[in-house]
Design an enzyme around this catalytic site. Structure first.
Site, PDB file in Angstrom:
ATOM      1  N   TYR A  47       0.807  -1.217   0.000  1.00  0.00           N
ATOM      2  CA  TYR A  47       0.000   0.000   0.000  1.00  0.00           C
ATOM      3  C   TYR A  47       0.846   1.276   0.000  1.00  0.00           C
ATOM      4  O   TYR A  47       0.306   2.368  -0.125  1.00  0.00           O
ATOM      5  CB  TYR A  47      -0.916   0.015   1.233  1.00  0.00           C
ATOM      6  CG  TYR A  47      -2.167  -0.819   1.066  1.00  0.00           C
ATOM      7  CD1 TYR A  47      -2.098  -2.203   0.928  1.00  0.00           C
ATOM      8  CD2 TYR A  47      -3.429  -0.225   1.066  1.00  0.00           C
ATOM      9  CE1 TYR A  47      -3.244  -2.968   0.786  1.00  0.00           C
ATOM     10  CE2 TYR A  47      -4.577  -0.988   0.919  1.00  0.00           C
ATOM     11  CZ  TYR A  47      -4.476  -2.353   0.778  1.00  0.00           C
ATOM     12  OH  TYR A  47      -5.618  -3.106   0.633  1.00  0.00           O
ATOM     13  N   LYS A  54       3.838 -15.096   3.950  1.00  0.00           N
ATOM     14  CA  LYS A  54       4.100 -16.015   2.832  1.00  0.00           C
ATOM     15  C   LYS A  54       5.620 -16.152   2.765  1.00  0.00           C
ATOM     16  O   LYS A  54       6.252 -15.815   1.761  1.00  0.00           O
ATOM     17  CB  LYS A  54       3.490 -15.415   1.554  1.00  0.00           C
ATOM     18  CG  LYS A  54       3.552 -16.305   0.333  1.00  0.00           C
ATOM     19  CD  LYS A  54       2.585 -17.466   0.357  1.00  0.00           C
ATOM     20  CE  LYS A  54       2.818 -18.336  -0.869  1.00  0.00           C
ATOM     21  NZ  LYS A  54       2.004 -19.570  -0.862  1.00  0.00           N
ATOM     22  N   ASP A  94      -2.128 -18.370   2.263  1.00  0.00           N
ATOM     23  CA  ASP A  94      -3.055 -19.213   1.496  1.00  0.00           C
ATOM     24  C   ASP A  94      -3.662 -20.295   2.390  1.00  0.00           C
ATOM     25  O   ASP A  94      -4.874 -20.536   2.373  1.00  0.00           O
ATOM     26  CB  ASP A  94      -2.377 -19.808   0.246  1.00  0.00           C
ATOM     27  CG  ASP A  94      -1.010 -20.418   0.505  1.00  0.00           C
ATOM     28  OD1 ASP A  94      -0.463 -20.246   1.615  1.00  0.00           O
ATOM     29  OD2 ASP A  94      -0.471 -21.087  -0.404  1.00  0.00           O
ATOM     30  N   ASP A 103      -5.852  -7.098   4.349  1.00  0.00           N
ATOM     31  CA  ASP A 103      -7.021  -6.630   3.594  1.00  0.00           C
ATOM     32  C   ASP A 103      -7.832  -7.829   3.123  1.00  0.00           C
ATOM     33  O   ASP A 103      -9.061  -7.874   3.284  1.00  0.00           O
ATOM     34  CB  ASP A 103      -6.537  -5.805   2.392  1.00  0.00           C
ATOM     35  CG  ASP A 103      -7.695  -5.330   1.535  1.00  0.00           C
ATOM     36  OD1 ASP A 103      -8.669  -4.805   2.109  1.00  0.00           O
ATOM     37  OD2 ASP A 103      -7.633  -5.489   0.310  1.00  0.00           O
ATOM     38  N   ASP A 132     -11.740  -9.656   4.650  1.00  0.00           N
ATOM     39  CA  ASP A 132     -12.992  -9.821   3.896  1.00  0.00           C
ATOM     40  C   ASP A 132     -13.506 -11.244   4.094  1.00  0.00           C
ATOM     41  O   ASP A 132     -14.706 -11.473   4.280  1.00  0.00           O
ATOM     42  CB  ASP A 132     -12.787  -9.541   2.398  1.00  0.00           C
ATOM     43  CG  ASP A 132     -13.078  -8.084   2.035  1.00  0.00           C
ATOM     44  OD1 ASP A 132     -13.014  -7.224   2.934  1.00  0.00           O
ATOM     45  OD2 ASP A 132     -13.363  -7.813   0.850  1.00  0.00           O
TER      46      ASP A 132
HETATM   47  C1  IPM Z   1     -10.442  -1.702   3.424  1.00  0.00           C
HETATM   48  C2  IPM Z   1     -10.645  -1.236   2.025  1.00  0.00           C
HETATM   49  C3  IPM Z   1      -9.505  -0.283   1.678  1.00  0.00           C
HETATM   50  C4  IPM Z   1      -8.215  -1.055   1.785  1.00  0.00           C
HETATM   51  C5  IPM Z   1      -9.614   0.416   0.336  1.00  0.00           C
HETATM   52  C6  IPM Z   1     -10.960   1.061   0.116  1.00  0.00           C
HETATM   53  C7  IPM Z   1      -8.502   1.418   0.159  1.00  0.00           C
HETATM   54  O1  IPM Z   1     -10.692  -2.314   1.138  1.00  0.00           O
HETATM   55  O2  IPM Z   1     -10.470  -0.858   4.339  1.00  0.00           O
HETATM   56  O3  IPM Z   1     -10.262  -2.907   3.637  1.00  0.00           O
HETATM   57  O4  IPM Z   1      -7.812  -1.719   0.826  1.00  0.00           O
HETATM   58  O5  IPM Z   1      -7.592  -0.995   2.843  1.00  0.00           O
HETATM   59 MN    MN Z   2     -10.602  -4.245   2.130  1.00  0.00          MN
END
Ligand code: IPM
Ligand code: MN
Length: 347
Positions: free
Chosen positions: A132, A182, A215, A239, A243
């Site tokens: 990032y 990794k 992974d 990140d 999710d």
């Molecule tokens: C998150 C989002 C952000 C990230 C994006 C929107 C920049 O996906 O907060 O997880 O990748 O960190």
């Molecule tokens: Mn995210």
């Protein structure tokens, strides 16, 4: 508290979160003063401004920032993400991205039969470095010889501080820490992360330390989430796995996060993990609980632990009576869910 409701469903869910905060404040004897900031797609499309320096300076004067979501399909990718969200994370040195992955009673997981006892962890995501960082660039752009480099930046200082923060969290929980990386392929960055973790681990003999490749972590998060208590990982892996964590803990409509500046030199920023969901704006189908849980993390960070616990408990109670965790199946609109949470606070 600075408030950036943002775009899409952002303002809808933030309205509920603020009502919950003030309700908890009434119970606990405080009031939060709010400053509203108009940032996001609307402002960008109208004025071309993403985050004027003067606004960044004002934000820095607050104790905390609560953000809904930013972005709409009309704004090209990267502008608001890098110019607003990442700029705040970096400039305010919010080096911890704190993301609980906790399945609440009565909430159904994407994994059939998963029970709350088996899913209660924290992902401590590094939030200022890695892929990032923005380091890199194009060479010979647009030609056949084009090269696109995007570097993963890993400093010893940056790695050590996030690893230390993760150990500090593990000490407050079940004292189990997993480094997720990794190292078998990223033998340079991975080596720094592993050595740093090993060195800090020597100071915490009470903490059981484990390692998992990212992974394989995706498999374990699905088939045995109970093996995790605190996971520490880099920016990109964090990140992605959060999710996945959101999905196993009942969906992205519930996932909360805190971008923390643990030194207190700058405000920390709290936001639901979800986006602006342009497809459901105005329908009442947005689940405000992710924003409400994020506000609870904010209260905790500000030292209002009792109020934070009240908000979390109230929202969790309302969740247990809901059907689906987003959309028409919720059985109540965004604002109705917000009202139920406010009614449950302090009861
Ligand atoms: C998150 C989002 C952000 C990230 C994006 C929107 C920049 O996906 O907060 O997880 O990748 O960190
Ligand atoms: Mn995210």
């Amino acid at each position: 508290m600075a408030v950036i409701p943002g775009d899409g469903i952002g303002p809808e869910v933030i309205a509920c979160a603020l009502e919950a905060v003030q309700a908890a404040g009434r119970e606990c004897g405080f009031r939060v003063d709010l400053t509203d900031y108009d940032l996001g797609s609307r402002r960008y499309l109208a004025t071309g401004e993403v985050l004027p320096d003067s606004v960044a300076a004002e934000l820095a004067e607050h104790d905390a920032i609560l953000l809904g979501a930013v972005g709409t399909p009309e704004v090209p990718p990267g502008i608001l993400e890098r110019g607003l969200l990442l700029r705040l994370r970096f400039e305010f040195d919010m080096y911890v991205n704190f993301r609980p992955v906790k399945l609440y009673p009565g909430v159904s997981s994407a994994i059939a039969g998963l029970t709350p006892e088996r899913c209660d962890m924290e992902v401590i995501r590094e939030n200022t470095e890695g892929l990032y960082s923005g380091s890199g660039g194009f060479l010979h752009k647009g030609t056949e010889a084009e090269i696109a480099n995007q570097h993963s930046v890993n400093t010893r200082t940056g790695t050590e501080r996030i690893v230390r923060y993760a150990f500090h969290r593990a000490m407050k929980r079940d004292r189990r820490l997993t480094l997720c990386h990794k190292t078998n392929v990223l033998t340079i960055a991975g080596d720094l992360w592993q050595r740093t973790t090993d060195e800090v681990a020597a100071e915490y003999p009470q903490v059981e330390v484990d390692y998992v490749h990212v992974d394989a972590a995706c498999i374990h998060l699905i088939d045995s989430p109970e093996r995790f208590d605190v996971i520490v990982t880099d920016n990109m892996f964090g990140d992605i796995i959060t999710d996945l964590g959101g999905a196993i803990a009942g969906g992205i409509g519930l996932a909360a996060s805190g971008n923390l500046n643990p030194t207190g030199d700058y405000p920390s920023l709290f936001e639901p993990v979800h986006g602006t969901a342009p497809d459901i704006v105005g329908t009442g189908w947005a689940n405000p609980v992710a924003a409400v849980f994020s506000a609870a993390l904010c209260l905790e960070h500000l030292g209002e632990g009792e109020a934070a616990a009240m908000v979390e408990k109230a929202a969790a109670g309302v969740l247990s009576g809901m059907g689906a965790m987003a959309g028409p199946g919720m059985g109540a609109s965004t604002s109705e869910i917000g009202n139920r949470i406010v009614e449950a606070i302090g009861v």
